[in-house]
Design a protein around this motif. Structure first.
Motif, mmCIF file in Angstrom:
data_model
loop_
_atom_site.group_PDB
_atom_site.id
_atom_site.type_symbol
_atom_site.label_atom_id
_atom_site.label_comp_id
_atom_site.label_asym_id
_atom_site.label_seq_id
_atom_site.Cartn_x
_atom_site.Cartn_y
_atom_site.Cartn_z
ATOM 1 N N GLU A 1 -4.967 7.686 -2.831
ATOM 2 C CA GLU A 1 -5.457 6.377 -2.381
ATOM 3 C C GLU A 1 -5.749 5.451 -3.559
ATOM 4 O O GLU A 1 -5.670 4.235 -3.435
ATOM 5 N N SER B 1 -2.324 3.750 -4.026
ATOM 6 C CA SER B 1 -1.915 2.812 -2.982
ATOM 7 C C SER B 1 -2.829 1.593 -2.969
ATOM 8 O O SER B 1 -2.365 0.456 -2.869
ATOM 9 N N HIS C 1 0.831 -1.215 0.000
ATOM 10 C CA HIS C 1 0.000 0.000 0.000
ATOM 11 C C HIS C 1 0.866 1.267 0.000
ATOM 12 O O HIS C 1 0.730 2.124 -0.870
ATOM 13 N N HIS D 1 1.758 4.497 -2.799
ATOM 14 C CA HIS D 1 1.871 5.955 -2.583
ATOM 15 C C HIS D 1 3.254 6.442 -3.056
ATOM 16 O O HIS D 1 3.377 7.480 -3.688
HETATM 17 ZN ZN ZN Z 1 -2.950 5.270 1.998
#
Ligand code: ZN
Length: 498
Positions: free
Chosen positions: A294, A297, A264, A268
């Motif tokens: 988001e 990620s 995740h 980013h």
């Molecule tokens: Zn995040």
């Protein structure tokens, strides 16, 4: 003033703002990673001074004059400069509308609230946090008016995290998702659950660290530009497109936790590292919005990281890191285990299917809190009622209920929907990606370069040069939440034999 001189001052202003930000980030990074335990005080003094200096620089009348001057000469500027001036003017107007005393008071309030929230959560005592929540809500309603007095307060706050998004839009978005997710979840509830007990065997931290290094390599994160550290809560921190730091937290009794944190946060980091050089050290550096961030990620974490081809690609290597723990497990079993769908209490531990339901609870409550139809004291009851209604679970205490997330204590109202929007954007990006390139052949061989290249081209490189809605359009086309619902339905029907 000559135009050239003004442009030089514009560049200098942005470099100074970058320097304040970099100093702030370095202190934060230090404080959360290697700094000795009882050293927060001194950093707090430095951070306070930095914030004050930054505020003074940015809100100075000369800054306003410079930006107005350049705004009037907009026709003579290139797209990059014009966009910088547009964004800086927006921030300047907002900052100067907030009275300085209120700004400082609010900074102190969020500082205190963070601390109180920690204690309240630990003790499971909402009453401790309630007075702070009341103040935070009141402040945010007032600030919403400073941000944009033409909008309803919650809409103005939402706009701060995802420009162009409002409650009308989100009501439709969430209703569309809920209508598809809830029946799916009900059908899954009648099926047998996969065995995921092997995920919770003993996984020594040292082996997990080596596994993280391997994951960074698979993600294509160049260690000369991106390091991985260890913190209480995982995060990504970017200095510029050549210096990004991610962190994780190792749980010895849960191998999936850090694995998916790394993927995740790695997503980013990919975004920040993929932003083009020409927006660096300006207000356009960095990802364009929380929702788009988001989307990246969660794209890597779920759409890639929880896909069968990806797991097939990394699993044999994973067994080398954890021979005793995974020796009797197949890639297929692992795939099913990390995709187990089950309503739960904690957002950050939720699976891909139920995650958005957790967001919907927070969205409904924020909407009512900021809209003035819900009192802070009634939050626990409303929270528990919605968890029963949306997820079908009973909340045993506030620690596992309305005190679980830090967002409100930091004053972030309107942030949560970004997570759900990001998931939905990502699913639509995947659909478009699949139409253009062979996604799964390379991924099944552990080669993510094609995926990265596509995202860099459609999303990453722009940084803040385009509006969030235009980045989404660029990568998704016309946004349609049904694409995300279709994706979930297809994936979970196969997983559970529906
Ligand atoms: Zn995040």
């Amino acid at each position: 003033m000559e135009l050239n001189e003004a442009l030089a001052r514009l560049a200098e202003l942005q470099k100074k703002l970058y320097a304040y930000q970099a100093a702030d980030s370095a202190l934060y990074l230090d404080g959360t990673t290697v700094a000795p335990k009882d050293t927060a005080e001194g950093r707090g003094v430095a951070l306070g001074i930095l914030a004050g200096e930054r505020h003074r620089l940015f809100s100075a009348p000369e800054t306003g004059e410079l930006l107005d001057f350049l705004w009037e000469r907009g026709a003579e500027l290139d797209q990059l400069r014009r966009r910088q001036v547009e964004e800086l003017r927006r921030s300047y107007a907002q900052l100067t509308r907030i009275p300085a005393e209120e700004y400082m008071e609010y900074a102190m309030l969020t500082n205190e609230a963070g601390d109180v929230w920690h204690r309240a959560k630990e003790a499971g005592d909402f009453e401790l946090f309630r007075p702070l929540l009341e103040k935070l809500v009141a402040f945010n309603i007032r600030f919403a008016g400073y941000y944009d007095s033409t909008k309803a307060p919650y809409d103005a706050l939402l706009n701060e995290y995802e420009r162009g998004v409002d409650t009308v839009y989100l009501d439709g978005f969430f209703a569309a998702l809920r209508g598809r997710i809830v029946p799916l979840l009900r059908a899954i509830g009648e099926k047998e659950q996969p065995d995921d007990s092997f995920l919770y065997r003993h996984y020594p931290v040292e082996a997990q660290r080596k596994f993280s290094d391997y994951l960074m390599e698979v993600l294509g994160l160049d260690r000369a530009h991106c390091t991985i550290g260890e913190t209480e809560h995982p995060y990504t921190l970017e200095f510029n497109n050549k210096d990004v730091r991610i962190t994780t937290h190792y749980h010895e009794d849960d191998v999936g936790n850090s694995m998916y944190s790394v993927i995740h946060e790695g997503g980013h980091a990919k975004y920040e590292l993929g932003i083009s050089d020409d927006v660096q050290y300006t207000c356009l550096a960095g990802g364009v919005s929380m929702g788009v961030h988001e989307s990246q990620s969660r794209f890597y974490e779920n759409l890639i990281g929880r896909s069968k081809p990806f797991i097939q690609a990394v699993f044999s290597k994973m067994r080398e890191f954890f021979p005793e723990q995974l020796g009797d497990v197949t890639a297929e079993q692992f795939y099913r285990a990390v995709n187990k769908a089950r309503p739960s209490l904690i957002r950050t531990e939720a699976d891909e299917l139920t995650y958005c339901l957790h967001i919907m609870v927070r969205y409904e409550l924020e909407k009512q809190l900021i809209g003035g139809t819900l009192e802070a004291r009634d939050v626990p009851e409303a929270w528990n009622r919605l968890y029963r209604e949306y997820l079908g679970v009973d909340v045993p205490d506030d620690r596992q209920g309305c005190l679980q997330d830090s967002h409100w204590s930091g004053g972030a109202f309107g942030y949560f929907p970004s997570y759900a929007l990001g998931s939905a954007y990502g699913a639509q990006m995947l659909k478009n990606m699949e139409a253009e390139i062979d996604v799964w052949g390379p991924v099944s061989r552990g080669d993510l370069s094609g995926v990265s290249e596509w995202l860099r081209e459609k999303v990453h490189r722009y940084g803040g040069l385009l509006e969030p809605a235009d980045v989404v359009k660029n990568a998704c086309g016309q946004f349609d939440p049904a694409v995300f619902a279709d994706y979930l339905e297809k994936k979970y029907s196969e997983l559970y034999g529906l």
